[in-house]
Design an enzyme around this catalytic site. Sequence first.
Site, PDB file in Angstrom:
ATOM      1  N   ASN A 135      -7.602 -27.095  26.704  1.00  0.00           N
ATOM      2  CA  ASN A 135      -7.379 -26.490  28.017  1.00  0.00           C
ATOM      3  C   ASN A 135      -8.109 -25.156  28.151  1.00  0.00           C
ATOM      4  O   ASN A 135      -8.683 -24.853  29.203  1.00  0.00           O
ATOM      5  CB  ASN A 135      -5.879 -26.289  28.258  1.00  0.00           C
ATOM      6  CG  ASN A 135      -5.252 -27.520  28.886  1.00  0.00           C
ATOM      7  OD1 ASN A 135      -5.915 -28.537  29.050  1.00  0.00           O
ATOM      8  ND2 ASN A 135      -3.979 -27.447  29.232  1.00  0.00           N
ATOM      9  N   PHE A 174     -16.816 -29.929  35.184  1.00  0.00           N
ATOM     10  CA  PHE A 174     -16.129 -28.634  35.140  1.00  0.00           C
ATOM     11  C   PHE A 174     -17.108 -27.460  35.236  1.00  0.00           C
ATOM     12  O   PHE A 174     -16.942 -26.422  34.600  1.00  0.00           O
ATOM     13  CB  PHE A 174     -15.223 -28.537  33.893  1.00  0.00           C
ATOM     14  CG  PHE A 174     -13.908 -29.218  34.160  1.00  0.00           C
ATOM     15  CD1 PHE A 174     -13.870 -30.574  34.391  1.00  0.00           C
ATOM     16  CD2 PHE A 174     -12.725 -28.498  34.233  1.00  0.00           C
ATOM     17  CE1 PHE A 174     -12.694 -31.218  34.702  1.00  0.00           C
ATOM     18  CE2 PHE A 174     -11.531 -29.126  34.546  1.00  0.00           C
ATOM     19  CZ  PHE A 174     -11.521 -30.484  34.774  1.00  0.00           C
ATOM     20  N   VAL A 186       4.234 -35.660  33.381  1.00  0.00           N
ATOM     21  CA  VAL A 186       3.891 -36.362  32.141  1.00  0.00           C
ATOM     22  C   VAL A 186       4.906 -37.473  31.856  1.00  0.00           C
ATOM     23  O   VAL A 186       4.539 -38.624  31.609  1.00  0.00           O
ATOM     24  CB  VAL A 186       3.821 -35.359  30.959  1.00  0.00           C
ATOM     25  CG1 VAL A 186       3.656 -36.097  29.639  1.00  0.00           C
ATOM     26  CG2 VAL A 186       2.675 -34.380  31.168  1.00  0.00           C
ATOM     27  N   PHE A 233      -3.024 -35.182  27.822  1.00  0.00           N
ATOM     28  CA  PHE A 233      -4.207 -34.613  28.485  1.00  0.00           C
ATOM     29  C   PHE A 233      -4.256 -34.997  29.963  1.00  0.00           C
ATOM     30  O   PHE A 233      -5.317 -35.006  30.583  1.00  0.00           O
ATOM     31  CB  PHE A 233      -5.477 -35.039  27.737  1.00  0.00           C
ATOM     32  CG  PHE A 233      -5.471 -34.569  26.303  1.00  0.00           C
ATOM     33  CD1 PHE A 233      -5.784 -33.254  25.999  1.00  0.00           C
ATOM     34  CD2 PHE A 233      -5.086 -35.417  25.279  1.00  0.00           C
ATOM     35  CE1 PHE A 233      -5.740 -32.794  24.685  1.00  0.00           C
ATOM     36  CE2 PHE A 233      -5.041 -34.970  23.961  1.00  0.00           C
ATOM     37  CZ  PHE A 233      -5.364 -33.655  23.660  1.00  0.00           C
ATOM     38  N   CYS A 241      -1.155 -25.514  34.115  1.00  0.00           N
ATOM     39  CA  CYS A 241      -1.620 -25.614  32.727  1.00  0.00           C
ATOM     40  C   CYS A 241      -2.538 -24.474  32.287  1.00  0.00           C
ATOM     41  O   CYS A 241      -2.193 -23.727  31.376  1.00  0.00           O
ATOM     42  CB  CYS A 241      -2.310 -26.957  32.531  1.00  0.00           C
ATOM     43  SG  CYS A 241      -1.213 -28.297  32.993  1.00  0.00           S
TER      44      CYS A 241
HETATM   45  C1  UGA Z   1      -5.515 -29.745  32.997  1.00  0.00           C
HETATM   46  C2  UGA Z   1      -6.414 -30.543  32.035  1.00  0.00           C
HETATM   47  O1  UGA Z   1      -7.581 -30.983  32.717  1.00  0.00           O
HETATM   48  C3  UGA Z   1      -5.651 -31.744  31.463  1.00  0.00           C
HETATM   49  O2  UGA Z   1      -6.457 -32.404  30.494  1.00  0.00           O
HETATM   50  C4  UGA Z   1      -4.351 -31.257  30.807  1.00  0.00           C
HETATM   51  O3  UGA Z   1      -3.569 -32.358  30.347  1.00  0.00           O
HETATM   52  C5  UGA Z   1      -3.527 -30.501  31.831  1.00  0.00           C
HETATM   53  O4  UGA Z   1      -4.295 -29.386  32.318  1.00  0.00           O
HETATM   54  C6  UGA Z   1      -2.260 -30.043  31.172  1.00  0.00           C
HETATM   55  O5  UGA Z   1      -2.312 -29.281  30.203  1.00  0.00           O
HETATM   56  O6  UGA Z   1      -1.169 -30.557  31.506  1.00  0.00           O
HETATM   57  P1  UGA Z   1      -4.859 -30.035  35.593  1.00  0.00           P
HETATM   58  O7  UGA Z   1      -4.341 -28.633  35.490  1.00  0.00           O
HETATM   59  O8  UGA Z   1      -3.997 -31.086  36.188  1.00  0.00           O
HETATM   60  O9  UGA Z   1      -5.249 -30.578  34.112  1.00  0.00           O
HETATM   61  O10 UGA Z   1      -6.192 -30.022  36.478  1.00  0.00           O
HETATM   62  P2  UGA Z   1      -7.761 -29.827  36.271  1.00  0.00           P
HETATM   63  O11 UGA Z   1      -8.431 -30.973  36.924  1.00  0.00           O
HETATM   64  O12 UGA Z   1      -8.125 -29.577  34.874  1.00  0.00           O
HETATM   65  O13 UGA Z   1      -8.061 -28.562  37.184  1.00  0.00           O
HETATM   66  C7  UGA Z   1      -7.491 -27.286  36.916  1.00  0.00           C
HETATM   67  C8  UGA Z   1      -8.022 -26.264  37.884  1.00  0.00           C
HETATM   68  O14 UGA Z   1      -9.412 -26.011  37.673  1.00  0.00           O
HETATM   69  C9  UGA Z   1      -7.899 -26.657  39.374  1.00  0.00           C
HETATM   70  O15 UGA Z   1      -7.423 -25.540  40.101  1.00  0.00           O
HETATM   71  C10 UGA Z   1      -9.308 -27.012  39.768  1.00  0.00           C
HETATM   72  O16 UGA Z   1      -9.558 -26.814  41.143  1.00  0.00           O
HETATM   73  C11 UGA Z   1     -10.110 -26.041  38.913  1.00  0.00           C
HETATM   74  N1  UGA Z   1     -11.504 -26.471  38.666  1.00  0.00           N
HETATM   75  C12 UGA Z   1     -11.756 -27.631  37.978  1.00  0.00           C
HETATM   76  C13 UGA Z   1     -12.568 -25.681  39.099  1.00  0.00           C
HETATM   77  O17 UGA Z   1     -12.369 -24.607  39.712  1.00  0.00           O
HETATM   78  N2  UGA Z   1     -13.858 -26.074  38.835  1.00  0.00           N
HETATM   79  C14 UGA Z   1     -14.130 -27.216  38.150  1.00  0.00           C
HETATM   80  O18 UGA Z   1     -15.324 -27.515  37.918  1.00  0.00           O
HETATM   81  C15 UGA Z   1     -13.055 -28.016  37.722  1.00  0.00           C
END
Ligand code: UGA
Length: 456
Positions: free
Chosen positions: A228, A269, A11, A154, A280
């Site tokens: 989140n 998602f 961040v 975010f 996160c």
């Molecule tokens: C998440 C949020 O999306 C951000 O908005 C937030 O700022 C951040 O946490 C935080 O609090 O710092 P991030 O953890 O970087 O971001 O990644 P995401 O893209 O949200 O994915 C999280 C997990 O969910 C990954 O392991 C991804 O593979 C999984 N995922 C995502 C799924 O299994 N299915 C989906 O449809 C989407």
Amino acid sequence: MKVAIIGTGYVGLTTAVVLASLNHDVVAVDKDEGKLSLLHAGKTPIHEPGLQNLFDKVRHTIRFTSDVDEAVPEAKVILIAVGTPLKNGEADTQHVKQAAIEVAQVCHPDRRYTLALKSTVPIGTNRHVAKIVEKVFSARGIRGNVSVASNPEFLQEGLALPGAFYPDRIVVGTDCEDAVDTLRRLYRPILEQTFEPPSLLPRPVGYHLPPMVTTDPNSAEMLKYAANTFLALKISFINEIAGLCEKVGADVTEVAQGIGLDSRIGPRFLNAGIGWGGSCYPKDTAALLGIAAQSEYMMPITEAARTVNSRQREQIVEKLQDALKTLRGKTIGILGLAFKPNTDDIREAPALDIIRRLIKEEANVRAHDPVAVENARHALNGFPIVFASDVCELTHNADALVLITDWDEYQNMDLGVLAKRMNTPLLIDGRNLYDPQEAQAAGFHYIGVGRRIERT
Ligand code: UGA
């Protein structure tokens, strides 16, 4: 505007680079000398698409230091972006509080500041930080003038820059009207989209100006946890549906597509698979439950989202066991170590958990990742794993291939070639990356998550 940023993690560094490229005058502070020397040498310590490129352009305008005294006194805005790791089921705010104390110790008595917390913090932390700052001022025998605000972040890893330049919203939670004005001025180029888009980051077609949501500090803190947790449970929901699809012969990718077209649900998602990891969702859902427990409040939906998420990982190992009968002595190739594509972050990565389980079952584990191998090697120190330099090495005489991270480069592999290299061509697709028919036509015994398989 003069900005001091405390913390140069995902961040802090992204914010520093983005604000510098919007012509703000940025000084970034970090206590980690290793990180600072990399930054001084012009290297970003994290793998984030486009970040190094933008950093190369603006780094001569950013000052990096370990000394708050070099950054804070002259600043107008101070952003705290330090970690809040989970400790005993709660987000540990000691680094946030320590940063606030250090900031207050060096604030100029005659200047007015806005101190904004970007870190994800338990409800009430901003108001507590305001009191800490007051306490330091009274110990210094000065009145001081700091307006504290919550400015939750975010940032999505792998998409940090597009998210920073083209956010869905900017949130400011504060009791001080002047902090709203100052942060509105800080973010004006983004709120009004008056900047020239960086060459690698064109403005998305149809992008609308982002609103600035203003609220009180507690609501801003809650909003971040709620965002989140909602995303985590959206993923867990589709994973729960995927499990039932397997039982009744339905296909979750088609179900997700069909429900996602309902604008009240939305298509994003809803990718079923191995579940969520990263720094996160696991931390924030646990911390939210910790906050609820302190208020003697039950949150069964959040608890269930976490239960479903751990079950996804267990099921991958069970599917392997079912297909191979025993894992003992079997060679399993792991495709992907990072918790998601386009990052080298392996915090709470499903791959690590699954690898540990496989090794416990006495399987031989080989693993590959385009960028996260060094971090994984460190995290799995002492575990007998072979890190393969390419996918060919991974598949050579292997008994199964398990896709864990949906990197683009894994999508474009020649499955026919890989299947032929394997001892038993078994493919467990933990992200539903492949078309089951194509994988079968390539010679694989294909098992996805919630997929309908028509055996050929
Ligand atoms: C998440 C949020 O999306 C951000 O908005 C937030 O700022 C951040 O946490 C935080 O609090 O710092 P991030 O953890 O970087 O971001 O990644 P995401 O893209 O949200 O994915 C999280 C997990 O969910 C990954 O392991 C991804 O593979 C999984 N995922 C995502 C799924 O299994 N299915 C989906 O449809 C989407």
